[in-house]
Motif scaffolding. Sequence first.
Motif, PDB file in Angstrom:
ATOM      1  N   LYS A   1     -38.746  86.880 -51.911  1.00  0.00           N
ATOM      2  CA  LYS A   1     -37.498  87.198 -52.595  1.00  0.00           C
ATOM      3  C   LYS A   1     -37.668  87.125 -54.117  1.00  0.00           C
ATOM      4  O   LYS A   1     -37.147  87.961 -54.845  1.00  0.00           O
ATOM      5  CB  LYS A   1     -36.399  86.235 -52.136  1.00  0.00           C
ATOM      6  N   ASN A   2     -38.428  86.154 -54.586  1.00  0.00           N
ATOM      7  CA  ASN A   2     -38.575  85.935 -56.026  1.00  0.00           C
ATOM      8  C   ASN A   2     -39.785  86.625 -56.651  1.00  0.00           C
ATOM      9  O   ASN A   2     -39.762  86.929 -57.843  1.00  0.00           O
ATOM     10  CB  ASN A   2     -38.645  84.434 -56.327  1.00  0.00           C
ATOM     11  N   TYR A   3     -40.856  86.837 -55.875  1.00  0.00           N
ATOM     12  CA  TYR A   3     -42.112  87.307 -56.475  1.00  0.00           C
ATOM     13  C   TYR A   3     -42.728  88.532 -55.798  1.00  0.00           C
ATOM     14  O   TYR A   3     -43.867  88.881 -56.091  1.00  0.00           O
ATOM     15  CB  TYR A   3     -43.143  86.163 -56.471  1.00  0.00           C
ATOM     16  N   ALA A   4     -42.004  89.201 -54.932  1.00  0.00           N
ATOM     17  CA  ALA A   4     -42.570  90.323 -54.173  1.00  0.00           C
ATOM     18  C   ALA A   4     -43.158  91.404 -55.070  1.00  0.00           C
ATOM     19  O   ALA A   4     -44.229  91.936 -54.793  1.00  0.00           O
ATOM     20  CB  ALA A   4     -41.526  90.923 -53.248  1.00  0.00           C
ATOM     21  N   VAL A   5     -42.474  91.744 -56.148  1.00  0.00           N
ATOM     22  CA  VAL A   5     -42.931  92.840 -57.009  1.00  0.00           C
ATOM     23  C   VAL A   5     -43.662  92.347 -58.259  1.00  0.00           C
ATOM     24  O   VAL A   5     -44.027  93.149 -59.117  1.00  0.00           O
ATOM     25  CB  VAL A   5     -41.757  93.769 -57.409  1.00  0.00           C
ATOM     26  N   MET A   6     -43.891  91.051 -58.347  1.00  0.00           N
ATOM     27  CA  MET A   6     -44.647  90.500 -59.475  1.00  0.00           C
ATOM     28  C   MET A   6     -46.133  90.715 -59.225  1.00  0.00           C
ATOM     29  O   MET A   6     -46.591  90.746 -58.089  1.00  0.00           O
ATOM     30  CB  MET A   6     -44.370  89.002 -59.645  1.00  0.00           C
ATOM     31  N   ASN A   7     -46.889  90.837 -60.304  1.00  0.00           N
ATOM     32  CA  ASN A   7     -48.330  91.031 -60.202  1.00  0.00           C
ATOM     33  C   ASN A   7     -49.069  89.708 -60.361  1.00  0.00           C
ATOM     34  O   ASN A   7     -48.699  88.881 -61.197  1.00  0.00           O
ATOM     35  CB  ASN A   7     -48.828  92.026 -61.253  1.00  0.00           C
ATOM     36  N   PHE A   8     -50.123  89.559 -59.565  1.00  0.00           N
ATOM     37  CA  PHE A   8     -50.986  88.383 -59.612  1.00  0.00           C
ATOM     38  C   PHE A   8     -52.429  88.856 -59.659  1.00  0.00           C
ATOM     39  O   PHE A   8     -52.756  89.931 -59.157  1.00  0.00           O
ATOM     40  CB  PHE A   8     -50.776  87.497 -58.381  1.00  0.00           C
TER      41      PHE A   8
END
Length: 142
Positions: free
Chosen positions: A113-120
């Motif tokens: 919910k919080n980091y699905a589209v964030m890049n790592f």
Amino acid sequence: MKKFFTIMVIIVLIIVAVVAYKYSTYKTNILRVQKLNKEYETYTEGEILGTSLITVINKAIDSNEKNEIKKDDKNMYIENDTTSIKIEIKFLEAENTFEMERIQKLGSEEFIKNYAVMNFKCTKKEYHQKTNSIKYMLFEQV
């Protein structure tokens, strides 16, 4: 003389069979480790999304459970020298890293919910010295 020759042939065949079995086991283990490492190393090439990161975390936790890696009193996996896998995540908004067990405890759904589209990006990986299999990965939010 014939009896001696028969015994020698049997001994040689047994030795050849044992060596062939040992070599086959060795080769199988090498292929298994290479396959395992390849599965994890695909996530170290470039940036990945949070959805892929949670997949890596779930895969590592599943592997630790299958390999019966023990946990400490804080419910964290205790590193061994052959099969344990540890993943840590460094978020932009935090100074310290978070272990995969903490992410699991908070829940995959909450992470997605919080980091699905964030890049790592994987910035560090380590291997077990004995088995040469992956033992540690650090992912940092980009």
